[in-house]
Design an enzyme around this catalytic site. Structure first.
Site, PDB file in Angstrom:
ATOM      1  N   GLU A 255    -148.907 -43.542 -54.259  1.00 51.90           N
ATOM      2  CA  GLU A 255    -149.350 -43.061 -52.310  1.00 51.90           C
ATOM      3  C   GLU A 255    -148.149 -43.448 -51.642  1.00 51.90           C
ATOM      4  O   GLU A 255    -148.170 -42.617 -50.140  1.00 51.90           O
ATOM      5  CB  GLU A 255    -149.778 -44.315 -52.410  1.00 51.90           C
ATOM      6  CG  GLU A 255    -151.280 -44.512 -52.983  1.00 51.90           C
ATOM      7  CD  GLU A 255    -152.019 -46.310 -53.046  1.00 51.90           C
ATOM      8  OE1 GLU A 255    -151.715 -47.085 -52.383  1.00 51.90           O
ATOM      9  OE2 GLU A 255    -153.179 -46.000 -53.891  1.00 51.90           O
TER      10      GLU A 255
ATOM     11  N   HIS B  93    -163.302 -28.817 -52.979  1.00 58.24           N
ATOM     12  CA  HIS B  93    -164.198 -29.517 -52.147  1.00 58.24           C
ATOM     13  C   HIS B  93    -164.354 -31.093 -53.031  1.00 58.24           C
ATOM     14  O   HIS B  93    -165.703 -32.051 -52.719  1.00 58.24           O
ATOM     15  CB  HIS B  93    -166.009 -29.289 -51.671  1.00 58.24           C
ATOM     16  CG  HIS B  93    -165.119 -28.072 -51.165  1.00 58.24           C
ATOM     17  ND1 HIS B  93    -165.469 -27.444 -49.946  1.00 58.24           N
ATOM     18  CD2 HIS B  93    -165.951 -26.709 -51.958  1.00 58.24           C
ATOM     19  CE1 HIS B  93    -165.743 -26.134 -49.998  1.00 58.24           C
ATOM     20  NE2 HIS B  93    -165.715 -25.546 -51.052  1.00 58.24           N
TER      21      HIS B  93
ATOM     22  N   SER C  74    -151.242 -56.495 -56.896  1.00 54.87           N
ATOM     23  CA  SER C  74    -151.162 -56.823 -55.801  1.00 54.87           C
ATOM     24  C   SER C  74    -150.884 -58.393 -55.574  1.00 54.87           C
ATOM     25  O   SER C  74    -150.818 -59.234 -56.419  1.00 54.87           O
ATOM     26  CB  SER C  74    -153.377 -56.723 -55.450  1.00 54.87           C
ATOM     27  OG  SER C  74    -153.216 -58.210 -54.779  1.00 54.87           O
TER      28      SER C  74
ATOM     29  N   LYS D 159    -154.983 -55.880 -60.456  1.00 52.10           N
ATOM     30  CA  LYS D 159    -155.005 -54.849 -59.898  1.00 52.10           C
ATOM     31  C   LYS D 159    -153.121 -54.329 -60.724  1.00 52.10           C
ATOM     32  O   LYS D 159    -152.927 -54.740 -60.570  1.00 52.10           O
ATOM     33  CB  LYS D 159    -154.593 -54.585 -58.243  1.00 52.10           C
ATOM     34  CG  LYS D 159    -156.228 -55.309 -57.494  1.00 52.10           C
ATOM     35  CD  LYS D 159    -156.851 -54.000 -57.536  1.00 52.10           C
ATOM     36  CE  LYS D 159    -156.125 -53.787 -56.203  1.00 52.10           C
ATOM     37  NZ  LYS D 159    -157.821 -52.389 -55.191  1.00 52.10           N
TER      38      LYS D 159
END
Ligand code: ARG
Length: 466
Positions: A302, A168, A289, A295
Site C-alpha cells: 500500500e 477489468h 492493526s 489483522k
C-alpha cells in the site's frame, strides 16, 4: 517571530558575494534564500566538481601545479570530513557551494579564494546536479536489475503454475503464473531505458560556462568533462546554465517507474486479501492493526502504491517551477533539487521493498485453482468452433448463449446437458479439450502464455540481465 511591519536583520549569510552591498539581508529574506539544508546532499558532487575545476584552472594557467595540488588536498580533507559525518556547516552558509568554499579557505588560506575563478554558481550547481542525476540513475538501474533478477527467479519457480488472468478485474483467461511475473520483468526493461536516456541528457558538462556567457580563461572544458565522467561538454553556455530538462527526464522516468510499481503493488494487495487469498506476502512486509488483533495488512504494498503519488508530484512540481522562466539562470532554479532528491530516495526504498516482497511472496496454488471459473475457457471454446469452420462472430454468440444459460441455472457451462450443446459440432470431443492446461498450451505464439513461449521469455530475460 518578526512583528508585523518590523524588519529584522539577518545573521549575515553569504558575505562572499556582498562586495557591492552595504547592509545585510533581512532575516525573512535569509530564510527564503538559504538552501543548505537541501543542497548539502550535493557535497560529494560539489567537491569532485571543484577538484576537476582546479585541474582546469591549472591548465588555463590560473593555478601553478603546486597551488593546484594544495587546492585539491584541501578539498579532499573537506570531503573526508564530511564523509566521516563531521558537521562543518555554519548558519552563515547560504548553500553547499558557499559552504565548501568557506571551509576550504579557512583550511588553506588565501589560495582558496582563487577556486571560483572563471566559475559561477550557475555553472557549478548545474554541474553538481547533473552529476547527482547521473549517479542516481546508475544506482537505480542497478536496483531495477536486482528486482528483475528476483522476478526471473520466481518465474522459474512458478513455471508450471496456472492462475486466472484478469481484465477489468474480471476473470478473463487462464495464464501461467510465470507469464504474469515476466510481464513485470519486461516492463522494467523500459524503465531502465528511460533512466539511461535521462543519464545521456544529463551527461554534458557545464563548467566553463560561467554565469551565462562562458569563462574568459583558456579553460580545457573537455578535459574537465572527462575527469568528471561526462561524455562531453555542453555546447552553449546559456543552455548549460538555464535548463533543467535532464532533471525533468529523470523525474519523468521515475514517475513511470512509480506508476508501474504501484500497479503490481495493487495486484499484490488485492490478491493477499481474504476475498482472494491468492498470495501470502512475507510477514516482514506486513503490519498488524492497533485495534484488531487478527489483522495482517499488506502495508508495504500500500505504501509503494501511495509513494507513486509522491513521485508524480515531484515531476509536476519541477515542471511548474520551470514553466515560463526567461533565458539565463533565475533563482527559481534553486527549487529544482528537492523534488529530484525526494523522488530518487523514494524510488530507492520502493525498489528495495518490492525486490524483497517479490523474493518472499508465496502464491497459494490451491486457493487459486479453487477460484478459477470454467468460464475462463469460453474464448477457447469459441476458438475451437472457429477451427471447426464456424465464423468467429457466430461462435462467440453460441458460446455466449451457453454461458448465459449456465449462469441462469447457477452451474458451469461445462455441466450443461447435451441438448444445450446441440449447435456445437463434436461437442463431446470439444468439451474434453476445455481444460486450463490446454488453454495455456494453445498459446505458444511469441509472447503468449504457452509453456514454450514462456520458456523463450525466460531465456530472453536471462540474456537481458547478462
Ligand atoms: N543555491 C543556488 C541554486 O541552487 C546556487 C546558484 C545561485 N546562483 C545565483 N546566481 N544566485 O540554484
Amino acid at each position: 517571530m518578526a512583528r508585523k511591519g518590523k524588519k529584522e536583520k539577518g545573521k549575515g549569510v553569504a558575505a562572499m558575494w556582498a562586495g557591492r552591498f552595504t547592509g545585510g539581508m533581512a532575516a525573512s529574506m535569509e530564510r527564503l534564500s538559504v538552501s543548505l539544508d537541501v543542497d548539502s546532499k550535493l557535497y560529494r558532487e560539489d567537491i569532485e566538481g571543484s577538484m576537476a575545476h582546479s585541474h582546469g584552472l591549472h591548465a588555463a594557467g590560473v593555478l601553478t601545479s603546486k597551488e593546484r595540488d594544495k587546492m585539491i588536498a584541501g578539498l579532499k580533507s573537506v570531503l573526508d570530513d564530511l564523509e566521516a559525518g563531521k558537521d562543518l556547516f555554519s548558519s552563515s552558509d547560504e548553500d553547499i557551494h558557499m559552504a565548501v568554499e568557506r571551509i576550504l579557505t579557512e583550511r588553506i588560506g588565501d589560495l582558496g579564494k582563487k577556486l571560483h575563478t572563471g566559475r559561477s554558481r550557475n555553472d557549478q550547481v548545474a554541474t553538481d546536479f547533473r552529476l547527482y542525476v547521473m549517479r542516481r540513475t546508475e544506482e537505480l538501474v542497478e536496483q531495477i536489475e536486482g528486482l528483475q533478477h528476483a522476478l526471473l527467479q520466481r518465474a522459474k519457480e512458478y513455471r508450471k503454475d496456472v492462475m486466472p488472468g484478469y481484465t477489468h478485474v474480471q476473470q478473463a483467461q487462464p495464464i501461467s503464473t510465470a507469464h504474469y511475473l515476466l510481464s513485470f520483468f519486461f516492463a522494467l526493461e523500459r524503465d531502465k531505458s528511460r533512466l539511461r536516456h535521462a543519464w545521456e541528457t544529463a551527461g554534458e558538462m557545464p563548467l566553463g560556462s560561467g554565469a551565462l556567457a562562458g569563462s574568459a580563461f583558456p579553460y580545457p572544458r573537455n578535459l574537465v568533462a572527462q575527469r568528471l565522467g561526462f561524455p562531453t561538454a555542453t555546447r552553449n553556455s546559456i543552455d548549460a546554465t538555464a535548463h533543467r530538462d535532464f532533471a525533468l527526464e529523470f523525474l519523468g522516468a521515475l514517475g513511470c517507474l512509480g506508476v508501474l510499481l504501484s500497479s503490481y503493488a495493487e495486484d499484490f494487495v488485492i490478491w493477499s486479501s481474504s476475498e482472494f487469498g491468492f498470495l501470502k506476502l512475507g510477514e516482514a512486509y506486513t503490519s498488524g492493526s492497533s485495534m484488531m488483533p487478527q489483522k495482517r495488512n499488506s502495508d508495504s504494498m500500500e505504501l509503494v502504491r501511495g509513494k507513486a503519488g509522491r513521485m508524480l508530484g515531484a515531476y509536476s512540481r519541477l515542471f511548474t517551477v520551470l514553466k515560463g522562466l526567461p533565458h539565463g539562470y533565475d533563482r527559481d532554479l534553486q527549487e529544482d533539487k528537492e523534488p529530484v532528491f525526494d523522488a530518487a530516495e523514494t524510488a530507492e526504498v520502493c525498489l528495495q521493498v518490492m525486490t524483497e516482497v517479490v523474493s518472499t511472496l508465496q502464491f497459494q496454488r490451491e486457493a487459486i485453482l479453487k477460484k478459477m471459473q470454467p468460464a475462463l475457457l469460453a474464448t477457447d471454446l469459441a476458438d475451437l468452433l472457429v477451427e471447426a469452420g464456424i465464423p468467429f462472430r457466430e461462435a462467440h454468440h453460441i458460446v455466449g448463449r451457453l454461458i448465459g444459460e449456465a449462469e441462469a441455472k447457477g452451474i458451469s457451462f461445462l455441466d450443461l446437458p447435451e441438448k444445450s450443446w446441440k449447435d456445437v459440432p463434436n461437442a463431446a470431443a470439444l468439451r474434453k479439450k476445455l481444460t486450463f492446461a490446454e488453454s495455456i498450451e494453445r498459446r505458444n505464439i511469441q509472447g503468449g502464455t504457452g509453456s514454450k513461449s514462456v520458456a523463450a521469455q525466460l531465456k530472453e530475460a536471462e540474456k537481458l540481465l547478462k
